[in-house]
Write an enzyme that holds these catalytic residues in place. Structure first.
Site, PDB file in Angstrom:
ATOM      1  N   ASN A 280       0.797  -1.313  -0.028  1.00  0.00           N
ATOM      2  CA  ASN A 280       0.080   0.074   0.170  1.00  0.00           C
ATOM      3  C   ASN A 280       0.896   1.194   0.219  1.00  0.00           C
ATOM      4  O   ASN A 280       1.905   1.363   0.496  1.00  0.00           O
ATOM      5  CB  ASN A 280      -1.005  -0.033   1.105  1.00  0.00           C
ATOM      6  CG  ASN A 280      -0.518   0.606   2.536  1.00  0.00           C
ATOM      7  OD1 ASN A 280      -0.196   1.816   2.431  1.00  0.00           O
ATOM      8  ND2 ASN A 280       0.090  -0.091   3.515  1.00  0.00           N
TER       9      ASN A 280
ATOM     10  N   LYS B 252       6.020   3.729  17.239  1.00  0.00           N
ATOM     11  CA  LYS B 252       5.655   2.815  16.254  1.00  0.00           C
ATOM     12  C   LYS B 252       6.975   3.074  15.054  1.00  0.00           C
ATOM     13  O   LYS B 252       7.050   4.128  14.758  1.00  0.00           O
ATOM     14  CB  LYS B 252       4.521   2.833  15.487  1.00  0.00           C
ATOM     15  CG  LYS B 252       4.218   1.492  14.601  1.00  0.00           C
ATOM     16  CD  LYS B 252       2.895   1.564  13.834  1.00  0.00           C
ATOM     17  CE  LYS B 252       2.805   0.447  13.068  1.00  0.00           C
ATOM     18  NZ  LYS B 252       1.190   0.256  12.633  1.00  0.00           N
TER      19      LYS B 252
END
Length: 362
Positions: free
Chosen positions: A111, A215
């Site tokens: 993606n 993250k």
């Protein structure tokens, strides 16, 4: 009944264009049309962390519910927690379509969405309207055109502070130019200084502390892991999510694999799990980790925990395995606890971290 329908629906969803299939899935969840777990997860899967009790360690990764449309449905599927986002201060459309590509034979997805979302206001309105239930984290990001990206992260913490169970600071998407530069030690110091100061100010006002998770990408150079880990320890972050999608193409071939963007799914599993173990070793197991990347079975979920994860998130695995995967993972983890004579899945965290950390990335 709904379990059988979800199995029948999977080929239809795979026949649709990926974003259309995703939208249909969200609308179905909004209507409450999803299978419920046959029974609660075993008590051995409970995780006590950050002053919260997770019924089980499994959640769905950010990107699935960008605008807080279905957190209660995610919990209803049997997940121990939900995470919405990534959400940015202003709404933005993301990158031009087509921007999502399935690699069906590899059970993978590429993606290049680019943080498409409806902005803080839309997600916040939905979270405020729902009855408080379960653990719901908020994944915050920066707008592509922002003049001060760190300010965007602080704005996310400010906006969602009263409705978030925890925050994930997403500096690892490969689809916003320059975003991963925030992973460099100097930039990370600047980011975390402002984020943690903003949280400290909330606490000084008498508001509860909200855990902050950072993250990271799975593409960090080995020589940078120790310095980044030191920065995270220095700023006392509450957790580290490892990892996001990769720009590498391990185990992926063919014309679709050449598409630009981040790769997720089965080919990511080894790279993400090795990086997870290296971060676990570099932090001395002092910081709880969320293991993400390539989880599509009970065996891969258990491997993440043994490599160093306290919590888990999956996404691409659900595309190919369906929602029944959640119960299968629960059953496998509970069986592992019973077979090894432990009363909590947390007792298996890091059991094979040294072995995993020594493996090559791909």
């Amino acid at each position: 009944m709904l379990n059988a329908l979800s199995i029948l629906a999977r080929p239809m969803l795979l026949a649709l264009e990926p974003e259309a299939a995703h939208e249909l899935t969200l609308r179905t969840l909004e209507l409450g049309l999803y299978p419920r777990p046959p029974s609660p997860a075993a008590r051995s899967l409970e995780v006590a962390l950050w002053g919260l009790t997770f019924p089980n360690p499994l959640g769905i990764a950010a990107g699935f519910d960008k605008d807080a449309r279905v957190p209660d449905a995610v919990l209803g599927l049997g997940c121990g927690f939900a995470e919405i986002g990534t959400t940015t201060p202003k709404a933005q459309p993301g990158n031009p379509a087509p921007r999502v590509f399935r690699l069906v034979s590899e059970k993978a997805v590429i993606n290049r969405l680019g943080f498409n979302n409806a902005g803080h206001a839309a997600a916040l309105a939905r979270l405020r309207a729902r009855a408080p239930r379960g653990i719901v984290g908020v994944n915050i990001g920066a707008n592509k055109d922002s003049a001060d990206r760190i300010a965007d992260y602080v704005a996310g913490l400010d906006a969602f502070y009263d409705v978030a169970s925890y925050f994930t600071v997403n500096i690892s998407s490969p689809n916003t130019p320059g975003l991963r530069d925030l992973q460099s030690p100097e930039a990370l110091d600047a980011l975390l200084s402002r984020i943690m100061a903003a949280r400290d100010a909330k606490i000084a006002e008498g508001r509860p502390s909200r855990p902050v998770v950072v993250k990271f990408a799975p593409d960090i150079a080995q020589e940078d892991v120790a310095e980044i880990a030191a920065a995270l320890l220095r700023h006392r972050v509450d957790g580290i999510a490892v990892s996001n999608t990769t720009l590498a193409r391990p185990g992926a071939a063919g014309p679709t694999a050449a598409e630009a963007g981040g790769l997720s799914g089965r080919p990511l599993f080894c790279r993400a799990t090795v990086m997870l173990a290296r971060v676990y070793r570099a932090t001395g197991g002092q910081v709880p980790l969320i293991g993400i990347g390539g989880i599509d079975s009970g065996e891969t979920a258990l491997a993440k925990i043994e490599a160093g994860a306290t919590l888990l998130q999956l996404y691409t695995g659900l595309i190919y395995e369906g929602p029944g995967l959640i119960a299968r993972i629960h059953a496998h983890l509970a069986k592992a606890c019973a077979g090894r004579g432990v009363t909590s899945i947390a007792q298996l965290t890091g059991a094979r971290s040294e072995e995993w950390a020594a493996k090559p990335l791909d």
